[in-house]
Enzyme design. Structure first.
Site, PDB file in Angstrom:
ATOM      1  N   ASP A  16       0.828  -1.210   0.000  1.00  0.00           N
ATOM      2  CA  ASP A  16       0.000   0.000   0.000  1.00  0.00           C
ATOM      3  C   ASP A  16       0.865   1.264   0.000  1.00  0.00           C
ATOM      4  O   ASP A  16       1.961   1.271   0.559  1.00  0.00           O
ATOM      5  CB  ASP A  16      -0.907  -0.031   1.240  1.00  0.00           C
ATOM      6  N   GLY A  17       0.326   2.313  -0.604  1.00  0.00           N
ATOM      7  CA  GLY A  17       0.958   3.642  -0.510  1.00  0.00           C
ATOM      8  C   GLY A  17       1.691   4.092  -1.762  1.00  0.00           C
ATOM      9  O   GLY A  17       2.353   5.137  -1.742  1.00  0.00           O
ATOM     10  N   ASN A  18       1.572   3.360  -2.859  1.00  0.00           N
ATOM     11  CA  ASN A  18       2.236   3.779  -4.109  1.00  0.00           C
ATOM     12  C   ASN A  18       1.735   5.156  -4.550  1.00  0.00           C
ATOM     13  O   ASN A  18       2.515   6.005  -4.973  1.00  0.00           O
ATOM     14  CB  ASN A  18       1.940   2.790  -5.248  1.00  0.00           C
ATOM     15  N   THR A  62     -10.197  -7.273  -6.342  1.00  0.00           N
ATOM     16  CA  THR A  62     -11.384  -7.237  -7.207  1.00  0.00           C
ATOM     17  C   THR A  62     -11.982  -5.818  -7.176  1.00  0.00           C
ATOM     18  O   THR A  62     -12.499  -5.337  -8.175  1.00  0.00           O
ATOM     19  CB  THR A  62     -12.448  -8.268  -6.726  1.00  0.00           C
ATOM     20  N   ASN A  64     -10.298  -3.038  -6.900  1.00  0.00           N
ATOM     21  CA  ASN A  64      -9.438  -2.041  -7.567  1.00  0.00           C
ATOM     22  C   ASN A  64      -9.939  -1.674  -8.969  1.00  0.00           C
ATOM     23  O   ASN A  64      -9.536  -0.661  -9.536  1.00  0.00           O
ATOM     24  CB  ASN A  64      -7.974  -2.511  -7.646  1.00  0.00           C
TER      25      ASN A  64
END
Ligand code: FPP
Length: 236
Positions: A16-18, A62, A64
């Protein structure tokens, strides 16, 4: 870190966090995913070199698909590039690649490179790299219920045959439970990641965004894991 002592057998990472990593640098979210993918490649090398046998990552849920179409399209193209070129080093490392998730809604090109990577690494005996793509933990359990009930309906098995080994064999992949689940970026949620397999996992929530979660950060997670006392519902 005491490398050989008490290493987790199965580590899961919610990457997480891109997006926030990119936004804080004035870059597009896509460049955050690109940085994340480069980090994943070096992290994989580090993790398998340490001797951790199974790494599971949450690449795309799913849910996303609800994101902006351009971001979804960028991610799909990134998966093609990674699976076709960047992850071929896993063959030399003798690491087997497996996927979990629904195939529906994934572009044909993504499915093609996924299938090829699985096929080309099928004999890998030095570790398993398990990628959750178009994956949801609740959907996995729902799909499992359907698979087992179809077998009961077809009279291949009776409901009395349903035990834990049958359940495990009908998950998307038959893997041992997770020992350690890491979610980067400071968020403290499981977000539908490998719900069945994380029943007794230890959780670790570093503040850094995924592109900055490097080998050194990973070693801190292992050190923390080594300090935990696991009881699995017992007293010791
Ligand atoms: C979550 O960060 C990240 C994703 C939805 C994508 C993860 C994908 C990669 C790391 C690319 C490479 C992966 C493979 C398997 C080749 P976010 O976008 O939700 O970040 P934010 O919460 O800061 O917006």
């Amino acid at each position: 870190m005491e490398k050989r002592q008490k290493l987790p057998g199965h580590v899961g990472i919610i990457m997480d966090g891109n997006g926030r990593w990119a936004q804080e640098r004035g870059l597009s979210r896509s460049l955050g995913h690109k940085a994340g993918s480069e980090n994943l490649k070096s992290l994989c090398t580090h993790i398998f070199d340490l001797g951790i046998p199974i790494l599971s990552v949450f690449a795309f849920s799913t849910e996303n698909f609800k994101r902006d179409a351009a971001e979804v399209q960028y991610l799909m193209q990134l998966f093609v590039k990674m699976f076709e070129k960047e992850f071929t080093f896993l063959k030399e490392k003798d690491v087997r690649v497996l996927f979990s998730g629904r195939r529906e809604n994934l572009p044909k090109e993504v499915l093609r490179v996924m299938d090829r990577l699985v096929e080309e690494t099928a004999n890998g005996s030095n570790g398993i790299f398990h990628i959750c793509l178009n994956y949801g933990g609740q959907t996995e359990i729902l799909d499992l219920c359907r698979k087992i009930s179809e077998k009961v309906e077809a009279k291949e098995i009776s409901s009395k045959d349903i035990d834990f080994s049958l359940v495990r064999a009908n998950l998307y992949q038959d893997l041992p439970d997770l020992d350690l689940v890491i979610r980067t970026s400071g968020e403290q949620r499981i977000s539908n990641f490998m719900l069945y397999q994380s029943a007794y996992a230890e959780y670790y929530f570093p503040k850094v965004y995924f592109p900055d979660f490097d080998a050194e950060q990973f070693d801190l997670a292992i050190e923390e894991f080594q300090k935990r006392t696991r009881k699995f519902g017992g007293t010791k």
